[in-house]
Design a protein around this motif. Sequence first.
Motif, PDB file in Angstrom:
ATOM      1  N   ASP A  58       0.823  -1.214   0.000  1.00 27.02           N
ATOM      2  CA  ASP A  58       0.000   0.000   0.000  1.00 27.02           C
ATOM      3  C   ASP A  58       0.857   1.264   0.000  1.00 27.02           C
ATOM      4  N   ASP A  59       2.102   1.154   0.424  1.00 21.85           N
ATOM      5  CA  ASP A  59       3.017   2.302   0.438  1.00 21.85           C
ATOM      6  C   ASP A  59       3.600   2.624  -0.938  1.00 21.85           C
ATOM      7  N   ALA A  60       3.456   1.720  -1.895  1.00 22.36           N
ATOM      8  CA  ALA A  60       3.998   1.927  -3.245  1.00 22.36           C
ATOM      9  C   ALA A  60       3.228   3.050  -3.944  1.00 22.36           C
ATOM     10  N   PRO A  61       3.817   3.605  -4.989  1.00 24.97           N
ATOM     11  CA  PRO A  61       3.100   4.640  -5.749  1.00 24.97           C
ATOM     12  C   PRO A  61       1.700   4.171  -6.143  1.00 24.97           C
ATOM     13  N   GLU A  62       0.741   5.064  -6.012  1.00 20.82           N
ATOM     14  CA  GLU A  62      -0.674   4.726  -6.133  1.00 20.82           C
ATOM     15  C   GLU A  62      -1.068   4.120  -7.475  1.00 20.82           C
TER      16      GLU A  62
END
Length: 98
Positions: A58-62
């Motif tokens: 979830d922390d990865a680029p959207e």
Amino acid sequence: MARFEADELAEALEDAFDGTDAEYRVVARQARDLADAGVVAEDRGEPLTIEAIVRNLDDAPEDSSVADRWNWWLGALDTAYGGYREFEVRAVPNEEQN
């Protein structure tokens, strides 16, 4: 040893992120391989869980695909600890459904 089954992770990924069934399956298989190798538990002091995977992806680029999110996280782990590149997703099979 992994505390989750690949199909459980695939379901959690589908609930959390847009993607294809093939993408969820390949990421889940790579995650199981990573968990079974015990590398995360050794490096981070705790076993790999579904919750930890979803939280980190979830922390990865959207706008990233599920596979891109997985590879993004593994890149961070590889930078911090080394030895994670072998668990990257290199290809997602095309799905042909009749």
